[in-house]
Design an enzyme around this catalytic site. Structure first.
Site, PDB file in Angstrom:
ATOM      1  N   LYS A 245      31.317  26.008  94.498  1.00 16.61           N
ATOM      2  CA  LYS A 245      32.418  26.241  93.557  1.00 16.61           C
ATOM      3  C   LYS A 245      31.867  26.768  92.232  1.00 16.61           C
ATOM      4  O   LYS A 245      31.058  26.123  91.587  1.00 16.61           O
ATOM      5  CB  LYS A 245      33.194  24.939  93.325  1.00 16.61           C
ATOM      6  CG  LYS A 245      34.223  25.011  92.182  1.00 16.61           C
ATOM      7  CD  LYS A 245      35.031  23.722  92.037  1.00 16.61           C
ATOM      8  CE  LYS A 245      35.920  23.737  90.791  1.00 16.61           C
ATOM      9  NZ  LYS A 245      36.681  22.486  90.593  1.00 16.61           N
ATOM     10  N   ASP A 250      36.735  25.303  83.310  1.00 16.22           N
ATOM     11  CA  ASP A 250      37.997  24.804  83.851  1.00 16.22           C
ATOM     12  C   ASP A 250      38.831  24.180  82.731  1.00 16.22           C
ATOM     13  O   ASP A 250      38.675  23.015  82.392  1.00 16.22           O
ATOM     14  CB  ASP A 250      37.728  23.771  84.960  1.00 16.22           C
ATOM     15  CG  ASP A 250      39.011  23.286  85.627  1.00 16.22           C
ATOM     16  OD1 ASP A 250      40.081  23.867  85.343  1.00 16.22           O
ATOM     17  OD2 ASP A 250      38.928  22.343  86.441  1.00 16.22           O
ATOM     18  N   LYS A 257      44.164  20.802  80.474  1.00 14.54           N
ATOM     19  CA  LYS A 257      43.531  19.485  80.415  1.00 14.54           C
ATOM     20  C   LYS A 257      43.620  18.910  79.008  1.00 14.54           C
ATOM     21  O   LYS A 257      43.491  19.647  78.037  1.00 14.54           O
ATOM     22  CB  LYS A 257      42.048  19.613  80.783  1.00 14.54           C
ATOM     23  CG  LYS A 257      41.753  19.778  82.255  1.00 14.54           C
ATOM     24  CD  LYS A 257      40.244  19.841  82.471  1.00 14.54           C
ATOM     25  CE  LYS A 257      39.880  20.142  83.909  1.00 14.54           C
ATOM     26  NZ  LYS A 257      40.165  19.050  84.847  1.00 14.54           N
ATOM     27  N   ASP A 268      31.806  22.980  85.658  1.00  9.83           N
ATOM     28  CA  ASP A 268      32.593  23.159  86.889  1.00  9.83           C
ATOM     29  C   ASP A 268      32.051  24.283  87.788  1.00  9.83           C
ATOM     30  O   ASP A 268      32.609  24.581  88.831  1.00  9.83           O
ATOM     31  CB  ASP A 268      34.066  23.415  86.519  1.00  9.83           C
ATOM     32  CG  ASP A 268      35.020  22.840  87.552  1.00  9.83           C
ATOM     33  OD1 ASP A 268      34.591  21.975  88.333  1.00  9.83           O
ATOM     34  OD2 ASP A 268      36.188  23.259  87.581  1.00  9.83           O
ATOM     35  N   GLU A 329      42.265  23.916  91.049  1.00 11.88           N
ATOM     36  CA  GLU A 329      41.932  25.322  91.319  1.00 11.88           C
ATOM     37  C   GLU A 329      40.737  25.479  92.245  1.00 11.88           C
ATOM     38  O   GLU A 329      40.617  26.480  92.944  1.00 11.88           O
ATOM     39  CB  GLU A 329      41.668  26.054  89.991  1.00 11.88           C
ATOM     40  CG  GLU A 329      40.263  25.875  89.378  1.00 11.88           C
ATOM     41  CD  GLU A 329      39.911  24.444  89.027  1.00 11.88           C
ATOM     42  OE1 GLU A 329      40.835  23.651  88.790  1.00 11.88           O
ATOM     43  OE2 GLU A 329      38.708  24.108  88.991  1.00 11.88           O
ATOM     44  N   ARG A 331      39.758  23.984  95.034  1.00  4.30           N
ATOM     45  CA  ARG A 331      40.059  24.085  96.465  1.00  4.30           C
ATOM     46  C   ARG A 331      40.691  25.437  96.804  1.00  4.30           C
ATOM     47  O   ARG A 331      40.534  25.940  97.911  1.00  4.30           O
ATOM     48  CB  ARG A 331      40.957  22.913  96.884  1.00  4.30           C
ATOM     49  CG  ARG A 331      42.299  22.900  96.206  1.00  4.30           C
ATOM     50  CD  ARG A 331      42.978  21.539  96.304  1.00  4.30           C
ATOM     51  NE  ARG A 331      42.404  20.583  95.348  1.00  4.30           N
ATOM     52  CZ  ARG A 331      42.774  19.308  95.254  1.00  4.30           C
ATOM     53  NH1 ARG A 331      43.682  18.819  96.065  1.00  4.30           N
ATOM     54  NH2 ARG A 331      42.226  18.521  94.348  1.00  4.30           N
TER      55      ARG A 331
HETATM   56  N1  BES Z   1      36.944  20.417  87.929  1.00  3.86           N
HETATM   57  C1  BES Z   1      37.889  19.385  88.144  1.00  3.86           C
HETATM   58  C2  BES Z   1      37.274  18.116  88.735  1.00  3.86           C
HETATM   59  C3  BES Z   1      36.276  17.366  87.895  1.00  3.86           C
HETATM   60  C4  BES Z   1      36.660  16.275  87.146  1.00  3.86           C
HETATM   61  C5  BES Z   1      34.933  17.716  87.903  1.00  3.86           C
HETATM   62  C6  BES Z   1      35.722  15.561  86.409  1.00  3.86           C
HETATM   63  C7  BES Z   1      34.015  17.031  87.152  1.00  3.86           C
HETATM   64  C8  BES Z   1      34.396  15.949  86.414  1.00  3.86           C
HETATM   65  C9  BES Z   1      38.980  19.851  89.092  1.00  3.86           C
HETATM   66  O1  BES Z   1      39.259  21.192  89.088  1.00  3.86           O
HETATM   67  C10 BES Z   1      40.222  19.146  88.680  1.00  3.86           C
HETATM   68  O2  BES Z   1      40.675  19.370  87.596  1.00  3.86           O
HETATM   69  N2  BES Z   1      40.721  18.298  89.554  1.00  3.86           N
HETATM   70  C11 BES Z   1      41.870  17.534  89.297  1.00  3.86           C
HETATM   71  C12 BES Z   1      42.694  17.539  90.564  1.00  3.86           C
HETATM   72  C13 BES Z   1      44.082  17.036  90.387  1.00  3.86           C
HETATM   73  C14 BES Z   1      44.903  17.997  89.564  1.00  3.86           C
HETATM   74  C15 BES Z   1      44.673  16.851  91.756  1.00  3.86           C
HETATM   75  C16 BES Z   1      41.458  16.117  88.939  1.00  3.86           C
HETATM   76  O3  BES Z   1      40.445  15.643  89.477  1.00  3.86           O
HETATM   77  O4  BES Z   1      42.094  15.495  88.117  1.00  3.86           O
HETATM   78 ZN    ZN Z   2      37.691  22.452  88.521  1.00  2.00          ZN
HETATM   79 ZN    ZN Z   3      40.694  21.777  87.582  1.00  2.00          ZN
END
Ligand code: BES
Ligand code: ZN
Ligand code: ZN
Length: 479
Positions: A245, A250, A257, A268, A329, A331
């Site tokens: 990835k 992000d 966020k 990310d 994003e 996935r």
């Molecule tokens: N890049 C994040 C996941 C992440 C979180 C990586 C903390 C490293 C540290 C990912 O793209 C994301 O934002 N995931 C969301 C998914 C949710 C919207 C279902 C998450 O984990 O909150």
């Molecule tokens: Zn991400």
């Molecule tokens: Zn994300």
């Protein structure tokens, strides 16, 4: 920093510092030495370090604890070696010699671990620091060990250097490493090791129906890319596809966020950078395995052109996905790469991604989530991971949670209906894009916890850790 291996035992060259590994009981030291250390509360336990003024040959003596000899593990050797490097740096030693780092017990494994511990422990990301003090570097480290372990020592050096290469790219911020920059780096290492490298720009992305990458990438001024690096030896025994990835930043997109979660999201892209580090090691170790590195890379930003919740996209394999959160994003872009990777008909496909916060909730900051239906692959990866110290824990692809990512108007939705089991629903989502008829075995590694550390841990400084580079290289070499 230069690093060398010598089998002159004991090493009686001159140096600024001599770093000595000591077991509990301190049997390898003279009585006077042991007594002196005891008075300083040093007994050879793991994590103990003492720095003393030395002799004429070695200006400083650094004693590092290895713990009980009967309990010695590779990771203890790494940790001790890293402690030694850090202490040598503190006294500004330019030439340093290491001796007695567990090779009497773990043999070639210790030779590899000591190289890894030194190189990983020496790492700091200080490219942007202008102060002279902070710029100090050790010039040369010489490690003493048996002749027959030299090869493993060199392998350890290559593995750790590859991990540090990954850390360097992950630590670069989003204004420096954009998707285009990531593609440039991929081209550079391909040039260096004679790999084939294809970079897909917008037109190629469209031609290949890479809708996930195009959709997520639309909100950024920095255009998206897809990178495909190929390493093809003469008579490969196996074909392995790696996917990483590569979200260079992000922000969450329109589902932006909150500030405490946005900071550090330069990390990310850690999966992509791990794949690049792995290829660097592969270029040097040249295993008899065909390796394909696939990197979907985008910047996830909010904008007038950005994708939105409710949008529906249809993938090349026919599956439709409705967007419930633009922050899920990873996935979406991995799906394109998994479809593409399936076409290569690999024996093994492994993707690595900082995919979910839920995985960090489940396992903490120091352990990656490993998802696979192949018990043999799981066993192999877990065994290697316990040896490399890059901790992994197997997670279930729970069929009962499939319902959670079923779409209302389309086949799938990109977020589970509840937040429970979020790392699992993300893995289940990915599985939809792996063609089980063409891929013999698939594993997904959620590295959201260990890829980027908020504080120093073991031999790692805060920031990028370079996980799971060493484990995956070992896996490929063993295949
Ligand atoms: N890049 C994040 C996941 C992440 C979180 C990586 C903390 C490293 C540290 C990912 O793209 C994301 O934002 N995931 C969301 C998914 C949710 C919207 C279902 C998450 O984990 O909150
Ligand atoms: Zn991400
Ligand atoms: Zn994300």
């Amino acid at each position: 920093m230069k690093i060398a291996y010598t089998h002159e035992l004991p090493p009686n060259k001159k140096a600024d510092a001599l770093v000595i590994g000591v077991y509990e009981g301190m049997k390898n030291l003279t009585k006077e030495e042991a007594l002196q250390l005891k008075n300083l509360n040093f007994s050879g336990k793991v994590r103990e370090v003492v720095t003393l003024p030395g002799t004429e040959n070695f200006k400083t003596l650094i004693y590092v604890g290895l713990g009980k000899k009967s309990e010695l593990k590779s990771d203890t050797v790494r940790l001790a070696a890293a402690k030694g490097v850090k202490s040598a740096k503190k006294v500004k030693a330019k030439k340093v010699v290491f001796e007695l780092f567990g090779m009497d017990k773990l043999k070639e494994k210790a030779a590899k671990a000591v190289a890894e511990g030194i190189v990983l422990g020496n790492y700091q990301f200080k490219k942007y620091k202008s102060g002279k003090e902070e710029k100090f570097e050790i010039e040369k480290i010489t490690v003493a060990g048996e002749k027959e372990y030299r090869k493993e020592f060199e392998t350890g050096y290559i593995l750790a250097e590859a991990a540090n290469f990954t850390r360097d790219i992950v630590n670069e911020p989003g204004n420096v490493v954009t998707p285009e920059k990531l593609a440039e780096i991929a081209e550079e290492i391909s040039e260096e090791y004679s790999f084939k490298c294809k970079v897909f720009k917008e037109k190629d992305l469209e031609k290949n129906q890479m809708v996930g990458i195009l959709t997520v990438g639309r909100g950024s001024k920095n255009p998206p890319r897809f990178i495909h690096i190929t390493y093809k030896p003469k008579n490969p025994k196996k074909r392995i596809v790696l996917v990483g990835k590569g979200v260079t930043f992000d922000s969450g997109g329109l589902n932006i966020k909150p500030e405490q979660f946005m900071k550090t999201m330069k990390s990310d892209k850690a999966g992509a950078c791990a794949v690049l580090g792995i290829m660097k090691a592969i270029g040097q170790l040249k295993p008899d395995v065909e390796v394909h590195a696939l990197i979907p890379t985008v910047e996830n930003m909010p904008d007038g052109k950005a994708y939105r919740p409710d949008d529906i996209i249809v993938y090349k394999n026919g599956k439709s996905v409705e967007i419930h959160s633009t922050d899920a994003e990873g996935r979406l872009i991995l799906a394109d790469a998994l479809i593409y990777g399936s076409e290569l008909e690999p024996d093994v496909m492994i993707d690595m991604a900082t995919l979910t916060g839920a995985c960090v909730v489940a396992l903490g900051h120091y352990t990656s989530g490993l998802f696979t239906e192949d018990d043999k692959l799981a066993t192999a990866l877990l065994k290697l991971s316990s040896e490399t110290g890059e901790k992994m824990w197997r997670m279930p692809l729970d069929e009962d949670l499939k319902e959670d990512i079923k779409g209302t108007y389309s086949d799938l939705q990109n977020v589970g209906k509840t937040r429970y089991g979020g790392a699992i629903t993300a893995a289940l989502f990915l599985r939809n894009f792996v063609d089980s008829k063409k891929v013999k075995s698939w594993a997904h590694i959620d590295i959201a916890g260990p890829a980027f550390l908020d504080k120093e841990w073991k031999y790692y400084s805060a920031g990028a850790s370079g996980q799971p580079v060493r484990t995956i290289v070992e896996f490929i070499v063993e295949s």
